[in-house]
Design a protein around this motif. Structure first.
Motif, mmCIF file in Angstrom:
data_model
loop_
_atom_site.group_PDB
_atom_site.id
_atom_site.type_symbol
_atom_site.label_atom_id
_atom_site.label_comp_id
_atom_site.label_asym_id
_atom_site.label_seq_id
_atom_site.Cartn_x
_atom_site.Cartn_y
_atom_site.Cartn_z
ATOM 1 N N LYS A 150 -60.100 -42.570 -58.427
ATOM 2 C CA LYS A 150 -60.626 -41.706 -57.675
ATOM 3 C C LYS A 150 -62.024 -41.100 -58.908
ATOM 4 O O LYS A 150 -61.376 -40.970 -60.337
ATOM 5 N N HIS A 151 -63.289 -41.255 -59.355
ATOM 6 C CA HIS A 151 -64.573 -40.524 -59.835
ATOM 7 C C HIS A 151 -65.004 -39.370 -59.906
ATOM 8 O O HIS A 151 -66.067 -39.301 -60.195
ATOM 9 N N MET A 152 -65.305 -39.157 -58.541
ATOM 10 C CA MET A 152 -65.178 -38.064 -57.789
ATOM 11 C C MET A 152 -64.447 -36.738 -57.304
ATOM 12 O O MET A 152 -63.289 -36.904 -56.816
ATOM 13 N N SER A 186 -59.938 -36.098 -65.756
ATOM 14 C CA SER A 186 -59.321 -36.354 -64.033
ATOM 15 C C SER A 186 -58.833 -37.813 -64.392
ATOM 16 O O SER A 186 -57.850 -37.693 -63.677
ATOM 17 N N HIS A 187 -58.872 -38.658 -65.246
ATOM 18 C CA HIS A 187 -58.271 -39.757 -65.947
ATOM 19 C C HIS A 187 -58.689 -40.687 -67.050
ATOM 20 O O HIS A 187 -59.702 -39.567 -67.803
ATOM 21 N N TYR A 188 -58.764 -40.838 -67.611
ATOM 22 C CA TYR A 188 -58.291 -41.744 -68.494
ATOM 23 C C TYR A 188 -59.536 -42.699 -68.714
ATOM 24 O O TYR A 188 -59.878 -43.624 -67.995
ATOM 25 N N ASN A 247 -63.326 -35.970 -67.200
ATOM 26 C CA ASN A 247 -63.821 -35.532 -66.255
ATOM 27 C C ASN A 247 -64.970 -36.303 -65.223
ATOM 28 O O ASN A 247 -64.474 -37.688 -66.191
ATOM 29 N N SER A 248 -64.405 -36.314 -64.339
ATOM 30 C CA SER A 248 -64.789 -37.541 -63.438
ATOM 31 C C SER A 248 -65.889 -36.890 -62.281
ATOM 32 O O SER A 248 -65.417 -36.676 -61.174
ATOM 33 N N LEU A 249 -67.616 -36.694 -62.243
ATOM 34 C CA LEU A 249 -68.119 -35.789 -61.143
ATOM 35 C C LEU A 249 -69.079 -37.489 -60.821
ATOM 36 O O LEU A 249 -70.400 -37.130 -60.687
ATOM 37 N N HIS A 250 -68.939 -38.517 -60.053
ATOM 38 C CA HIS A 250 -69.384 -39.759 -60.266
ATOM 39 C C HIS A 250 -69.383 -40.482 -59.408
ATOM 40 O O HIS A 250 -68.188 -40.770 -58.603
ATOM 41 N N THR A 251 -70.505 -40.562 -58.044
ATOM 42 C CA THR A 251 -70.556 -41.980 -56.675
ATOM 43 C C THR A 251 -70.682 -42.685 -57.584
ATOM 44 O O THR A 251 -70.609 -44.016 -56.350
ATOM 45 N N VAL A 300 -67.323 -48.744 -65.979
ATOM 46 C CA VAL A 300 -68.322 -48.888 -67.119
ATOM 47 C C VAL A 300 -68.577 -47.391 -67.663
ATOM 48 O O VAL A 300 -69.311 -45.866 -66.375
ATOM 49 N N GLU A 301 -68.118 -45.997 -68.589
ATOM 50 C CA GLU A 301 -68.050 -44.348 -69.322
ATOM 51 C C GLU A 301 -68.751 -44.527 -69.922
ATOM 52 O O GLU A 301 -69.013 -43.142 -70.053
ATOM 53 N N ALA A 302 -69.074 -45.351 -71.216
ATOM 54 C CA ALA A 302 -70.282 -44.665 -71.777
ATOM 55 C C ALA A 302 -70.816 -46.300 -72.139
ATOM 56 O O ALA A 302 -70.384 -47.296 -72.843
HETATM 57 MN MN LIG Z 1 -65.196 -41.515 -64.142
#
Ligand SMILES: [Mn+2]
Length: 241
Positions: A140-142, A152-154, A174-178, A199-201
Motif C-alpha cells: 500500500k503506497h497511498m 507506514s512502510h519500510y 510515509n507513503s502518499l503516492h499512486t 523506487v523510493e529515492a
Molecule cells: Mn511508498
C-alpha cells in the motif's frame, strides 16, 4: 548568508475556501518549515512564463520541487490511462524548464514525491501512471486513511549514500503516492526501495549527486523523526558550497 532555497509553488485554479474561487498560489507549510529547519532561507516561487525559469535558476542557490498532481504522461510518450489522476500541464512544463536550467549549472535540486517523479521524467525516465498497472504485487503506497504524518512502510537504503548515513539500512517512511518511477533515468542511481521494489529515492551520478529525490514526504516526518530532515539538510549543504 544562509543559502536561498527556491520552492516552486503549486497553483489552485479554484481556491474555494481561501480566496472566494479565485486562483491562488501555494506551498504546503511543511516544506517551508523543513527548509528553514535545515538552515536554508525558503523562498516561494510562483509559476510564471516558461522563459523566466532560467532567470529563477540564476538567482537562487538551490531548488525544491514539491508534491501534488501527477506528471502528464505525454511528457514521457504515453496517453493517460484510466486510473491516472489530476495533472497540471502548466506546472509540469515550468518545472521541466527549471530542471533543465538547473542541470546546466552546478546547483542542487531536491524533488519530493511528484518532485522526484518530475526529475526522473526531466532526465529521460518514465513513470507508472498508477502502481495498479504494475504486474508484480505492490504494497500500500497511498496510506490514507492513516495520517500523513505517520510512517507506514519500510524502505531499504543503499549504503554509502547521504540518505543511509541518516536513516541506516532500513527505515520507516510515509507513503502518499499512486504513481512511481518505472524506467529510471540513466543519470540516476536508485538509493532506496520499498520491500516491493518500488523506487523510493534516487540521486544523480555526478560527483556531488546534486540532483536527488525521495518518493515519501520527509517534511511531514522530521518533527517526530529528526533523521528525516536529511534530504533538506543535504540540499542546503550543497546549495551553500
Ligand atoms: Mn511508498
Amino acid at each position: 548568508m544562509k543559502p536561498l532555497i527556491a520552492i516552486i509553488a503549486n497553483q489552485y485554479d479554484f481556491a474555494e475556501k481561501v480566496f472566494h474561487n479565485h486562483p491562488a498560489t501555494y506551498v504546503p507549510q511543511f516544506y517551508i518549515d523543513a527548509v528553514y529547519a535545515a538552515g536554508g532561507t525558503p523562498v516561494i516561487l510562483p509559476l510564471v512564463d516558461r522563459e523566466d525559469a532560467s532567470k529563477y535558476v540564476e538567482q537562487f542557490d538551490g531548488f525544491l520541487l514539491t508534491g501534488g498532481q501527477g506528471a502528464s504522461p505525454f511528457l514521457y510518450g504515453e496517453e493517460p490511462q484510466p486510473l491516472m489522476g489530476q495533472t497540471s500541464l502548466r506546472r509540469d512544463e515550468f518545472e521541466l524548464d527549471i530542471i533543465q536550467a538547473v542541470r546546466a549549472t552546478e546547483k542542487p535540486i531536491l524533488g519530493v514525491c511528484r518532485g522526484m517523479q518530475m526529475l526522473n521524467v526531466g532526465l529521460g525516465g518514465t513513470l507508472w501512471q498508477d502502481l495498479a498497472y504494475r504486474k508484480e504485487p505492490v504494497i500500500k503506497h497511498m496510506q490514507v486513511p492513516t495520517p500523513d504524518t505517520q510512517a507506514s512502510h519500510y524502505v531499504d537504503l543503499t549504503e554509502g549514500t547521504y540518505l543511509s548515513a541518516a536513516l541506516g539500512k532500513t527505515h520507516l517512511v510515509n507513503s502518499l503516492h499512486t504513481q512511481a518511477l518505472k524506467d529510471v533515468a540513466d543519470d540516476f542511481t536508485v538509493i532506496a526501495r520499498a520491500h516491493d521494489d518500488v523506487v523510493e529515492a534516487v540521486q544523480s551520478n555526478d560527483a556531488r549527486h546534486r540532483i536527488f529525490g525521495v518518493q515519501w514526504h520527509p517534511e511531514m516526518l522530521y518533527t517526530e523523526d529528526q533523521a528525516q530532515l536529511a534530504p533538506f539538510k543535504h540540499l542546503v549543504a550543497l546549495a551553500g558550497e
